[in-house]
Design a protein around this motif. Structure first.
Motif, PDB file in Angstrom:
ATOM      1  N   SER A 157      -5.511  18.943 -16.580  1.00 39.07           N
ATOM      2  CA  SER A 157      -5.767  19.235 -17.996  1.00 39.07           C
ATOM      3  C   SER A 157      -6.169  20.685 -18.192  1.00 39.07           C
ATOM      4  N   ALA A 158      -7.093  21.130 -17.375  1.00 35.16           N
ATOM      5  CA  ALA A 158      -7.515  22.526 -17.478  1.00 35.16           C
ATOM      6  C   ALA A 158      -6.334  23.452 -17.210  1.00 35.16           C
ATOM      7  N   GLU A 159      -5.516  23.080 -16.268  1.00 32.28           N
ATOM      8  CA  GLU A 159      -4.343  23.890 -15.931  1.00 32.28           C
ATOM      9  C   GLU A 159      -3.370  23.984 -17.106  1.00 32.28           C
ATOM     10  N   SER A 160      -3.123  22.857 -17.766  1.00 37.02           N
ATOM     11  CA  SER A 160      -2.181  22.886 -18.900  1.00 37.02           C
ATOM     12  C   SER A 160      -2.676  23.827 -19.997  1.00 37.02           C
ATOM     13  N   ILE A 161      -3.963  23.751 -20.284  1.00 38.27           N
ATOM     14  CA  ILE A 161      -4.520  24.635 -21.307  1.00 38.27           C
ATOM     15  C   ILE A 161      -4.432  26.081 -20.851  1.00 38.27           C
ATOM     16  N   ALA A 162      -4.640  26.309 -19.564  1.00 35.90           N
ATOM     17  CA  ALA A 162      -4.528  27.672 -19.026  1.00 35.90           C
ATOM     18  C   ALA A 162      -3.112  28.207 -19.216  1.00 35.90           C
ATOM     19  N   VAL A 163      -2.120  27.369 -18.985  1.00 38.70           N
ATOM     20  CA  VAL A 163      -0.736  27.814 -19.175  1.00 38.70           C
ATOM     21  C   VAL A 163      -0.504  28.199 -20.632  1.00 38.70           C
ATOM     22  N   MET A 164      -0.967  27.364 -21.538  1.00 35.69           N
ATOM     23  CA  MET A 164      -0.824  27.684 -22.964  1.00 35.69           C
ATOM     24  C   MET A 164      -1.463  29.031 -23.296  1.00 35.69           C
ATOM     25  N   ASP A 165      -2.702  29.189 -22.882  1.00 32.03           N
ATOM     26  CA  ASP A 165      -3.430  30.426 -23.201  1.00 32.03           C
ATOM     27  C   ASP A 165      -2.760  31.644 -22.575  1.00 32.03           C
ATOM     28  N   GLY A 166      -2.362  31.495 -21.321  1.00 33.51           N
ATOM     29  CA  GLY A 166      -1.735  32.622 -20.643  1.00 33.51           C
ATOM     30  C   GLY A 166      -0.410  33.001 -21.282  1.00 33.51           C
ATOM     31  N   LEU A 167       0.359  32.006 -21.672  1.00 28.71           N
ATOM     32  CA  LEU A 167       1.627  32.303 -22.332  1.00 28.71           C
ATOM     33  C   LEU A 167       1.384  32.959 -23.688  1.00 28.71           C
ATOM     34  N   GLN A 168       0.365  32.513 -24.384  1.00 21.07           N
ATOM     35  CA  GLN A 168       0.052  33.107 -25.690  1.00 21.07           C
ATOM     36  C   GLN A 168      -0.381  34.563 -25.557  1.00 21.07           C
ATOM     37  N   LEU A 169      -1.058  34.861 -24.457  1.00 25.90           N
ATOM     38  CA  LEU A 169      -1.462  36.242 -24.201  1.00 25.90           C
ATOM     39  C   LEU A 169      -0.226  37.121 -24.006  1.00 25.90           C
ATOM     40  N   GLN A 170       0.704  36.669 -23.193  1.00 33.26           N
ATOM     41  CA  GLN A 170       1.936  37.429 -22.972  1.00 33.26           C
ATOM     42  C   GLN A 170       2.749  37.508 -24.255  1.00 33.26           C
ATOM     43  N   TRP A 171       2.759  36.415 -24.979  1.00 27.39           N
ATOM     44  CA  TRP A 171       3.564  36.359 -26.203  1.00 27.39           C
ATOM     45  C   TRP A 171       3.009  37.319 -27.264  1.00 27.39           C
ATOM     46  N   ALA A 172       1.689  37.422 -27.339  1.00 26.77           N
ATOM     47  CA  ALA A 172       1.086  38.326 -28.330  1.00 26.77           C
ATOM     48  C   ALA A 172       1.463  39.778 -28.042  1.00 26.77           C
ATOM     49  N   LEU A 173       1.639  40.097 -26.774  1.00 24.91           N
ATOM     50  CA  LEU A 173       2.003  41.464 -26.407  1.00 24.91           C
ATOM     51  C   LEU A 173       3.456  41.770 -26.755  1.00 24.91           C
ATOM     52  N   ALA A 174       4.336  40.797 -26.555  1.00 24.04           N
ATOM     53  CA  ALA A 174       5.761  41.047 -26.768  1.00 24.04           C
ATOM     54  C   ALA A 174       6.447  39.777 -27.262  1.00 24.04           C
ATOM     55  N   PRO A 175       6.236  39.451 -28.531  1.00 28.03           N
ATOM     56  CA  PRO A 175       6.692  38.166 -29.076  1.00 28.03           C
ATOM     57  C   PRO A 175       8.206  37.966 -29.010  1.00 28.03           C
ATOM     58  N   ASP A 176       8.956  39.060 -29.066  1.00 25.07           N
ATOM     59  CA  ASP A 176      10.402  38.911 -29.165  1.00 25.07           C
ATOM     60  C   ASP A 176      11.090  38.790 -27.817  1.00 25.07           C
ATOM     61  N   THR A 177      10.320  38.894 -26.737  1.00 23.57           N
ATOM     62  CA  THR A 177      10.976  38.951 -25.441  1.00 23.57           C
ATOM     63  C   THR A 177      11.077  37.595 -24.753  1.00 23.57           C
ATOM     64  N   PHE A 178      10.381  36.603 -25.260  1.00 22.41           N
ATOM     65  CA  PHE A 178      10.563  35.293 -24.618  1.00 22.41           C
ATOM     66  C   PHE A 178      10.145  34.146 -25.522  1.00 22.41           C
ATOM     67  N   ASP A 179      10.620  32.971 -25.140  1.00 16.15           N
ATOM     68  CA  ASP A 179      10.420  31.762 -25.939  1.00 16.15           C
ATOM     69  C   ASP A 179       9.208  31.004 -25.403  1.00 16.15           C
ATOM     70  N   MET A 180       8.068  31.241 -26.063  1.00 16.64           N
ATOM     71  CA  MET A 180       6.823  30.641 -25.593  1.00 16.64           C
ATOM     72  C   MET A 180       6.892  29.112 -25.565  1.00 16.64           C
ATOM     73  N   THR A 181       7.425  28.535 -26.616  1.00 13.50           N
ATOM     74  CA  THR A 181       7.504  27.078 -26.697  1.00 13.50           C
ATOM     75  C   THR A 181       8.378  26.510 -25.583  1.00 13.50           C
TER      76      THR A 181
END
Lengths: 219, 219
Positions: free
Chosen positions: A170-194
DNA sequence: GTCTATATCTAGATAGAC
DNA sequence: GTCTATCTAGATATAGAC
């Protein structure tokens, strides 16, 4: 707390003034989200927020008695909306719980302001003494515990393999979400977060499900 | 850039004053890490940093011409140390690359200041116009690309299964690290960040390795 | 290399007019 | 409910003494 009292008062004295105040409060909250997203709590400025709303700092402080009050109100307001929208009905299966997470990621990719705000404040709140420190500790514990409980029930129903550290998962899944959101905030157009979250959860599901199947594919 | 020139000058004129300056610069950089960790860039204050170092703001600005110069110097200094320590020799296998990540997580758990700083600045830098915006975009792209290339070579050597989105896997691994560090910064004593990363990478390895084996266990 | 002094600007919060 | 005025505090950056 003032807001709650205001709403209670409105019911017993239904004059026309309160709705206007509510709408103004809502606009302040929306604007504050964007400022906390960009500046975090410490570097945000009530005067700048007020200016964006179209009022003065004094006017803003009529609705929220302090900067810290504004922060707490923004956080509570944001999380209330989401828990109603994504976590209110108990999921009937682990797959359904995972789908909710994916839905949340999709929604987050459509509201970059709010998403960046949580990136920012979660990082800032790591410091002891930050006004949202306890809030975020409690927030993560609640989310992860609820997730863990859902997976535990799925084990009991025979959906998932037993003998796995589901609190860790569970903690890992939330970590993946947060980490992807961090990368996505930096460069939203470069990858499909969902899509990337779906790939991760699908692979995870294949490994922990009792019959080795992943998430139901989309079309 | 001034720093580089200063070091060059030291070589041609080896008087005793420059080493003192270098030591002072190092202390400023160390102190700045803690401030950027707690306050981020915008809300950090040169005067407070200088006070912690034991000098005045004017003294600090002799070594770093501006707040932004200090930020860039801190970031470059930090990343140089790490790339030498963890990513300098090309890994001989995917398993070895994963072990390096785990080692990095372990090291990060021993330097909370630096770890919190990167949490904080990565989130803050999501905003266009932030002085480290391009830096962090480039940093993630570099790390993920290098990781992807390592995995691609492992596929060619027959270590890993072909036909998998290894760029996605690389981004996901970094996301797990970042997300775990975010949770860890909030409540360091409640879970084992290194162990949780190892669990994730081991499970991942089992799923993508050609022979279905995970990471070599630790005693 | 570090200091003091200064210029200029902005912060959060309070008080009271309208 | 919003304004102006005001207070105290703190910010970055520059200039020049020692």
């Amino acid at each position: 707390m003032d807001r709650t009292q205001g709403r209670t008062a409105r019911r017993s004295a239904p004059r026309g003034t309160y709705p206007v105040g509510d709408e103004r409060r809502a606009r302040i909250l929306d604007t504050a989200v964007d400022h906390f997203a960009q500046w975090g709590f410490h570097a945000s400025s009530l005067a700048r927020i007020a200016k964006d709303v179209g009022i003065t700092q004094g006017g803003l402080l009529h609705h929220f008695r302090s900067k810290e009050d504004l922060l707490v109100s923004v956080l509570r307001h944001s999380d209330e909306q989401d828990s109603e929208r994504f976590f209110s009905p108990d999921p009937r299966s682990a797959a359904e719980a995972f789908e909710s997470l994916i839905e949340l990621a999709r929604y987050n990719s459509q509201r970059p302001g709010r998403t960046r705000m949580f990136n920012m404040l979660a990082a800032e709140a790591g410091e002891h003494g930050h006004p949202a420190h306890e809030y975020f500790i409690h927030r993560y514990r609640t989310i992860i515990d609820k997730n863990t409980e859902t997976l535990r029930l799925a084990v009991e129903r025979g959906e998932l393999k037993p003998g796995i550290d589901y609190a860790g998962i569970s903690a890992e899944s939330i970590a993946v979400m947060d980490g992807l959101q961090l990368q996505w905030a930096l460069a939203p157009d470069t990858f499909d977060m969902t899509g990337r979250l779906r790939t991760y959860l699908d692979r995870l599901m294949r490994q922990i499900s009792a019959d080795g199947s992943g998430l139901p594919g989309r079309t």
